[in-house]
Design an enzyme around this catalytic site. Structure first.
Site, short mmCIF file in Angstrom:
data_model
loop_
_atom_site.label_atom_id
_atom_site.label_comp_id
_atom_site.label_asym_id
_atom_site.label_seq_id
_atom_site.Cartn_x
_atom_site.Cartn_y
_atom_site.Cartn_z
N HIS A 56 -14.40 -1.79 -22.60
CA HIS A 56 -14.19 -3.21 -22.34
C HIS A 56 -15.06 -3.76 -21.18
O HIS A 56 -15.93 -4.60 -21.39
CB HIS A 56 -12.72 -3.47 -21.98
CG HIS A 56 -11.72 -3.01 -22.99
ND1 HIS A 56 -11.56 -3.60 -24.23
CD2 HIS A 56 -10.82 -2.00 -22.94
CE1 HIS A 56 -10.60 -2.98 -24.90
NE2 HIS A 56 -10.13 -2.01 -24.14
O1 RIB Z 1 -7.40 -4.93 -22.07
C1 RIB Z 1 -8.44 -4.23 -21.44
C2 RIB Z 1 -8.55 -4.61 -20.01
O2 RIB Z 1 -7.34 -4.27 -19.31
C3 RIB Z 1 -9.66 -3.84 -19.27
O3 RIB Z 1 -10.13 -4.63 -18.23
C4 RIB Z 1 -8.94 -2.65 -18.73
O4 RIB Z 1 -9.57 -2.10 -17.57
C5 RIB Z 1 -7.61 -3.25 -18.35
O5 RIB Z 1 -7.76 -3.86 -17.07
#
Ligand code: RIB
Ligand code: CA
Length: 311
Positions: A241
């Protein structure tokens, strides 16, 4: 050449840590500071993990600030089920020796933005938006120093990863997100719809393991971190992500999306934290965000792995 000035707001978390490494490995960016927020794990760990990551990058001079230790109006919800008890499970790294900055992250943000040229600093947010929502509420004038906010958060066709409706970063602090999306600031949102295309494949891990101690640590983090998503979604790899935020600044051509109106659900327990993305413009409400829907995954990982190899 000095790089584009950025501040990284983050809740490391393995994917946050890889995003921080990517930012520190890229001369196109000048990291003015890192502001930790409670999210994946509590604040004491996200602050520690940000410093562990800076030292892994060989950058102990980077200033790390601790921010808000809980959401603006709700209890903290954490994600050790994904990231492990430390938030950086998967690689055994030494405790940081660099100092945590004394100032609160929100004060650092306010002072830095107040002293900056108007519209000059990009905020890269990788976790719940608590620090940024608090900044805009307490120091509304600080917004003048912000060029744009590029965030990992939200989901629309892809739904959520905490509830069917909500992605973690927005779910944890919907009120903070509501302040940010209502601020009128230039926003780019990189949601699950894009990051679920950036899947960590075995080839990526083997290529990382051939890039020194940093690559080895990153591969260890990702092998640990991806298992929850792989089990949940049955994907061939876990979605990476947060580095998408940094890659977007480095090579925006790898990403496509469009300007939309986005609103945040803060009332319903069923859909708390939902990013209501008007992708088809049915409300005719003015766009307040560029919503990214596609990423060129192969080129994204090529960029990431090449930059990790520089550290
Ligand atoms: O949903 C994914 C996000 O939530 C990413 O930023 C992960 O690190 C968590 O913070
Ligand atoms: Ca994060």
């Amino acid at each position: 050449m000095t790089g584009r000035p950025v501040i990284v707001d983050t809740d490391p978390g393995q994917d946050d840590a890889v995003a921080i490494l990517l930012a520190l490995a890229s001369p196109e960016l000048e990291v003015l500071g890192i502001t930790a927020v409670a999210g994946n794990v509590p604040l004491d760990l996200t602050s520690r993990n940000a410093m562990v990551t800076c030292e892994l990058a060989g950058r102990p001079e980077v200033k790390v600030f601790a921010g808000c230790d809980r959401p603006m109006q709700r209890d903290l919800f954490t994600a050790e089920y994904v990231h492990g008890a430390t938030g950086l499970d998967g690689a055994d790294l030494p405790d940081p020796r660099m100092p945590l900055q004394e100032a609160h992250a929100v004060d650092f943000l306010a002072e830095t933005l107040a002293g900056a040229q108007p519209g000059s600093i990009t905020l890269c947010t990788l976790g719940p938006l608590t620090n940024i929502g608090t900044l805009l509420e307490r120091h509304p004038g600080a917004a003048a120093g912000i060029r744009e906010i590029v965030m990992m958060g939200g989901g629309f066709f892809e739904g959520g990863n905490v509830t069917p409706a909500a992605e973690f970063n927005i779910y944890v602090d919907p009120e903070a997100a509501d302040i940010v999306f209502g601020s009128g600031l230039p926003l780019t949102m990189i949601p699950l719809d894009a990051t679920h295309q950036a899947l960590i494949l075995p080839d990526h891990l083997s290529r990382l393991r051939r890039r020194g101690a940093v690559g080895e640590a990153v591969a260890g983090w990702l092998e640990f971190y991806e298992r929850w998503d792989v089990d949940k979604y049955g994907m061939e790899g876990g979605p990476l992500h947060d580095p998408c935020v940094i890659a977007y600044l480095l090579q925006p051509g790898l990403f496509t999306g469009k300007d939309c109106n986005v609103r945040i659900e803060t009332v319903s327990p069923l859909t708390r934290g939902m990013t209501v993305v008007d992708w088809w413009g049915v409300t005719r409400a003015p766009a307040n965000c560029t919503v990214i829907r596609r990423v060129m995954a192969g080129e994204f990982f090529d960029l990431l792995i090449e930059r990790i190899g520089r550290l």
